[in-house]
Design a protein around this motif. Structure first.
Motif, PDB file in Angstrom:
ATOM      1  N   LYS A   1       0.391  -1.215   0.161  1.00 22.49           N
ATOM      2  CA  LYS A   1      -0.489   0.107  -0.550  1.00 22.49           C
ATOM      3  C   LYS A   1       0.816   1.148  -0.161  1.00 22.49           C
ATOM      4  CE  LYS A   1      -3.781  -2.404   0.168  1.00 22.49           C
ATOM      5  NZ  LYS A   1      -4.685  -2.508  -1.578  1.00 22.49           N
ATOM      6  N   PRO A   2       2.032   1.056   1.049  1.00 22.75           N
ATOM      7  CA  PRO A   2       2.510   2.938   0.609  1.00 22.75           C
ATOM      8  C   PRO A   2       3.041   3.133  -0.542  1.00 22.75           C
ATOM      9  CG  PRO A   2       3.302   1.603   2.167  1.00 22.75           C
ATOM     10  CD  PRO A   2       2.754   0.867   1.791  1.00 22.75           C
ATOM     11  N   ASP A   3       3.280   4.107  -0.867  1.00 22.14           N
ATOM     12  CA  ASP A   3       4.480   4.294  -2.159  1.00 22.14           C
ATOM     13  C   ASP A   3       5.764   3.897  -1.811  1.00 22.14           C
ATOM     14  OD1 ASP A   3       2.376   4.921  -4.032  1.00 22.14           O
ATOM     15  OD2 ASP A   3       2.672   7.535  -3.645  1.00 22.14           O
ATOM     16  N   ILE A   4       6.951   3.263  -2.627  1.00 22.16           N
ATOM     17  CA  ILE A   4       8.130   3.215  -2.735  1.00 22.16           C
ATOM     18  C   ILE A   4       8.926   4.118  -3.365  1.00 22.16           C
ATOM     19  CG2 ILE A   4       7.599   1.282  -1.377  1.00 22.16           C
ATOM     20  CD1 ILE A   4       8.547  -0.218  -3.947  1.00 22.16           C
ATOM     21  N   ASN A   5      10.158   4.391  -3.281  1.00 22.76           N
ATOM     22  CA  ASN A   5      11.575   4.979  -3.852  1.00 22.76           C
ATOM     23  C   ASN A   5      12.163   4.421  -4.197  1.00 22.76           C
ATOM     24  OD1 ASN A   5      12.631   5.117  -1.560  1.00 22.76           O
ATOM     25  ND2 ASN A   5      11.754   7.929  -1.664  1.00 22.76           N
ATOM     26  N   ALA A   6      12.680   2.692  -3.832  1.00 22.43           N
ATOM     27  CA  ALA A   6      13.719   2.589  -3.846  1.00 22.43           C
ATOM     28  C   ALA A   6      13.203   0.831  -2.595  1.00 22.43           C
ATOM     29  CB  ALA A   6      15.061   2.746  -2.866  1.00 22.43           C
ATOM     30  N   LEU A   7      14.410  -0.445  -3.791  1.00 21.31           N
ATOM     31  CA  LEU A   7      14.317  -1.431  -3.182  1.00 21.31           C
ATOM     32  C   LEU A   7      15.479  -1.913  -3.687  1.00 21.31           C
ATOM     33  CD1 LEU A   7      13.870  -3.696  -6.511  1.00 21.31           C
ATOM     34  CD2 LEU A   7      11.557  -2.192  -6.472  1.00 21.31           C
ATOM     35  N   LYS A   8      15.766  -2.922  -2.884  1.00 21.99           N
ATOM     36  CA  LYS A   8      17.081  -3.732  -3.094  1.00 21.99           C
ATOM     37  C   LYS A   8      16.872  -5.023  -2.414  1.00 21.99           C
ATOM     38  CE  LYS A   8      19.307  -2.721   1.629  1.00 21.99           C
ATOM     39  NZ  LYS A   8      20.060  -2.428   2.512  1.00 21.99           N
ATOM     40  N   LEU A   9      17.533  -6.567  -2.491  1.00 19.42           N
ATOM     41  CA  LEU A   9      17.918  -7.624  -2.769  1.00 19.42           C
ATOM     42  C   LEU A   9      19.459  -7.924  -2.384  1.00 19.42           C
ATOM     43  CD1 LEU A   9      16.974 -10.581  -2.526  1.00 19.42           C
ATOM     44  CD2 LEU A   9      17.418 -10.514  -5.171  1.00 19.42           C
ATOM     45  N   THR A  10      19.403  -8.670  -0.842  1.00 23.80           N
ATOM     46  CA  THR A  10      20.677  -8.757  -0.166  1.00 23.80           C
ATOM     47  C   THR A  10      20.745 -10.198   0.221  1.00 23.80           C
ATOM     48  OG1 THR A  10      19.619  -8.278   1.985  1.00 23.80           O
ATOM     49  CG2 THR A  10      20.879  -6.455   0.275  1.00 23.80           C
ATOM     50  N   ILE A  11      21.980 -10.199   0.525  1.00 26.67           N
ATOM     51  CA  ILE A  11      22.244 -12.000   0.334  1.00 26.67           C
ATOM     52  C   ILE A  11      23.204 -11.505   1.638  1.00 26.67           C
ATOM     53  CG2 ILE A  11      23.860 -12.337  -0.949  1.00 26.67           C
ATOM     54  CD1 ILE A  11      22.374 -15.191  -0.646  1.00 26.67           C
TER      55      ILE A  11
ATOM     56  N   ILE B   1      22.510  -7.497  -3.629  1.00 24.76           N
ATOM     57  CA  ILE B   1      22.360  -8.059  -5.187  1.00 24.76           C
ATOM     58  C   ILE B   1      22.120  -7.840  -5.908  1.00 24.76           C
ATOM     59  CG2 ILE B   1      21.544 -10.190  -6.219  1.00 24.76           C
ATOM     60  CD1 ILE B   1      21.654 -12.031  -3.506  1.00 24.76           C
ATOM     61  N   GLU B   2      21.969  -6.663  -5.204  1.00 22.06           N
ATOM     62  CA  GLU B   2      20.608  -5.460  -6.289  1.00 22.06           C
ATOM     63  C   GLU B   2      19.487  -3.998  -6.142  1.00 22.06           C
ATOM     64  OE1 GLU B   2      17.784  -5.272 -10.771  1.00 22.06           O
ATOM     65  OE2 GLU B   2      19.183  -7.191 -10.276  1.00 22.06           O
ATOM     66  N   GLN B   3      20.352  -2.875  -6.328  1.00 25.33           N
ATOM     67  CA  GLN B   3      19.455  -2.262  -6.062  1.00 25.33           C
ATOM     68  C   GLN B   3      18.588  -1.349  -7.348  1.00 25.33           C
ATOM     69  OE1 GLN B   3      21.428   0.093  -2.950  1.00 25.33           O
ATOM     70  NE2 GLN B   3      20.200   2.175  -2.883  1.00 25.33           N
ATOM     71  N   ARG B   4      17.453  -1.265  -6.962  1.00 23.62           N
ATOM     72  CA  ARG B   4      16.686   0.006  -7.929  1.00 23.62           C
ATOM     73  C   ARG B   4      15.953   0.892  -7.368  1.00 23.62           C
ATOM     74  NH1 ARG B   4      13.690  -5.595 -11.414  1.00 23.62           N
ATOM     75  NH2 ARG B   4      15.875  -6.296 -11.257  1.00 23.62           N
ATOM     76  N   LYS B   5      16.023   2.440  -7.758  1.00 26.69           N
ATOM     77  CA  LYS B   5      15.411   3.659  -7.362  1.00 26.69           C
ATOM     78  C   LYS B   5      14.122   3.816  -7.930  1.00 26.69           C
ATOM     79  CE  LYS B   5      18.989   6.861  -8.086  1.00 26.69           C
ATOM     80  NZ  LYS B   5      19.079   6.514  -9.735  1.00 26.69           N
ATOM     81  N   SER B   6      12.973   4.603  -7.715  1.00 29.40           N
ATOM     82  CA  SER B   6      12.377   5.677  -8.980  1.00 29.40           C
ATOM     83  C   SER B   6      12.815   6.170  -9.731  1.00 29.40           C
ATOM     84  CB  SER B   6      11.283   6.205  -7.354  1.00 29.40           C
ATOM     85  OG  SER B   6      10.576   7.094  -8.882  1.00 29.40           O
ATOM     86  N   GLY B   7      12.291   6.082 -11.251  1.00 33.56           N
ATOM     87  CA  GLY B   7      13.166   6.346 -12.371  1.00 33.56           C
ATOM     88  C   GLY B   7      13.450   5.385 -12.929  1.00 33.56           C
ATOM     89  N   ASP B   8      13.930   4.507 -12.170  1.00 33.48           N
ATOM     90  CA  ASP B   8      15.075   3.444 -13.097  1.00 33.48           C
ATOM     91  C   ASP B   8      13.621   2.875 -14.348  1.00 33.48           C
ATOM     92  OD1 ASP B   8      17.050   3.981 -11.959  1.00 33.48           O
ATOM     93  OD2 ASP B   8      16.877   2.666 -10.841  1.00 33.48           O
ATOM     94  N   ALA B   9      14.577   1.917 -15.475  1.00 33.33           N
ATOM     95  CA  ALA B   9      13.700   1.582 -16.812  1.00 33.33           C
ATOM     96  C   ALA B   9      12.841   0.846 -15.821  1.00 33.33           C
ATOM     97  CB  ALA B   9      14.692   1.510 -17.313  1.00 33.33           C
TER      98      ALA B   9
ATOM     99  N   ALA C   1       5.758   0.498 -12.008  1.00 32.08           N
ATOM    100  CA  ALA C   1       4.893   2.294 -12.262  1.00 32.08           C
ATOM    101  C   ALA C   1       4.979   2.338 -11.090  1.00 32.08           C
ATOM    102  CB  ALA C   1       4.047   1.999 -13.074  1.00 32.08           C
ATOM    103  N   ASP C   2       4.577   4.301 -10.606  1.00 36.02           N
ATOM    104  CA  ASP C   2       4.488   4.681  -9.806  1.00 36.02           C
ATOM    105  C   ASP C   2       2.632   4.089  -9.095  1.00 36.02           C
ATOM    106  OD1 ASP C   2       6.635   6.373  -8.937  1.00 36.02           O
ATOM    107  OD2 ASP C   2       6.036   7.968 -10.332  1.00 36.02           O
ATOM    108  N   GLY C   3       3.213   4.164  -7.687  1.00 38.27           N
ATOM    109  CA  GLY C   3       1.496   3.373  -7.181  1.00 38.27           C
ATOM    110  C   GLY C   3       1.279   1.889  -7.654  1.00 38.27           C
ATOM    111  N   LYS C   4       2.149   1.389  -7.915  1.00 42.24           N
ATOM    112  CA  LYS C   4       1.360  -0.568  -8.389  1.00 42.24           C
ATOM    113  C   LYS C   4       1.537  -0.502  -7.052  1.00 42.24           C
ATOM    114  CE  LYS C   4       2.122  -4.013 -11.905  1.00 42.24           C
ATOM    115  NZ  LYS C   4       3.367  -3.582 -13.501  1.00 42.24           N
ATOM    116  N   SER C   5       0.340  -1.374  -6.292  1.00 39.96           N
ATOM    117  CA  SER C   5       0.334  -2.422  -5.305  1.00 39.96           C
ATOM    118  C   SER C   5       1.036  -3.373  -5.598  1.00 39.96           C
ATOM    119  CB  SER C   5      -0.397  -1.848  -4.481  1.00 39.96           C
ATOM    120  OG  SER C   5      -1.632  -2.486  -5.147  1.00 39.96           O
TER     121      SER C   5
END
Length: 195
Positions: A115-125, A135-143, A147-151
């Motif tokens: 439900k909350p909007d997010i502006n970054a995500l990551k996967l670690t081990i 392992i990988e990190q992505r932020k808002s605006g990356d291809a 998509a914004d608002g996508k739950s």
């Protein structure tokens, strides 16, 4: 005479103070929190009982239950998204490896009801000793960012090369950074056992 008055005031103050502390201690009681009734998941002093009501720290809820706690307008809102992670090496899905294995694998992450909007995500081990590798990190605006608002969304992290050189449990952690927050919140974990 002045010394006697000061002594009486001091004794009275200490008596009232000690009595108040004893009363407060009898009204509230510290509480140990066990997650899934496991001693290994125990949080000492994670909550208190006041007037037969249990109060648990929002930090315990966030960390141990992998939920996002948002504080706004005098209330705390708890969001627990539904997250699934699957690891595969080629066509084979796996959850265990042999000690010393080094290979490439893919992690599929399916998220719904975030439900909350997010502006970054990551996967670690993290290895069995807790040393964590990004392992990988992505932020808002990356291809490849949802998509914004996508739950509800899928994330695929491909070609992860990792050496499982120690015996024990490795932990994949998927984390998101809610908009307006400064830190990531773990919302899902998956264990890979190395023997």
């Amino acid at each position: 005479m002045m010394r006697v008055r000061r002594l009486i005031v001091l004794v009275t103050t200490l008596t009232l103070l000690c009595g108040s502390v004893a009363y407060a201690d009898s009204v509230s009681q510290k509480l140990r929190i066990l997650i899934n009734n496991k001693k290994s998941e125990e949080v000492a002093d994670g909550g208190i009982v006041v007037d037969n009501k249990v109060y648990i720290s929002s930090q315990v809820v966030s960390d141990k239950l992998q939920a996002i706690v948002v504080k706004e307008d005098g209330k705390a809102i708890i969001y627990k998204p539904n997250v699934h992670m699957v690891t595969s090496a080629g066509p084979k899905i796996f959850a265990g490896v042999n000690k010393g294995d080094k290979f490439k694998f893919t992690t599929f992450i399916q998220v719904d009801t975030l439900k909350p909007d997010i502006n970054a995500l990551k996967l670690t081990i993290a290895d069995p000793y807790g040393d964590e590798t990004l392992i990988e990190q992505r932020k808002s605006g990356d291809a490849n960012f949802p998509a914004d608002g996508k739950s509800d969304f899928w994330i695929t992290v491909e070609d992860i090369s990792y050496n499982f050189d120690k015996a024990g449990a490795y932990t994949l952690r998927f984390s998101v950074k809610p908009t307006g927050e400064s830190s990531f919140k773990v919302i899902s974990e998956k264990t890979i056992n190395s023997q």
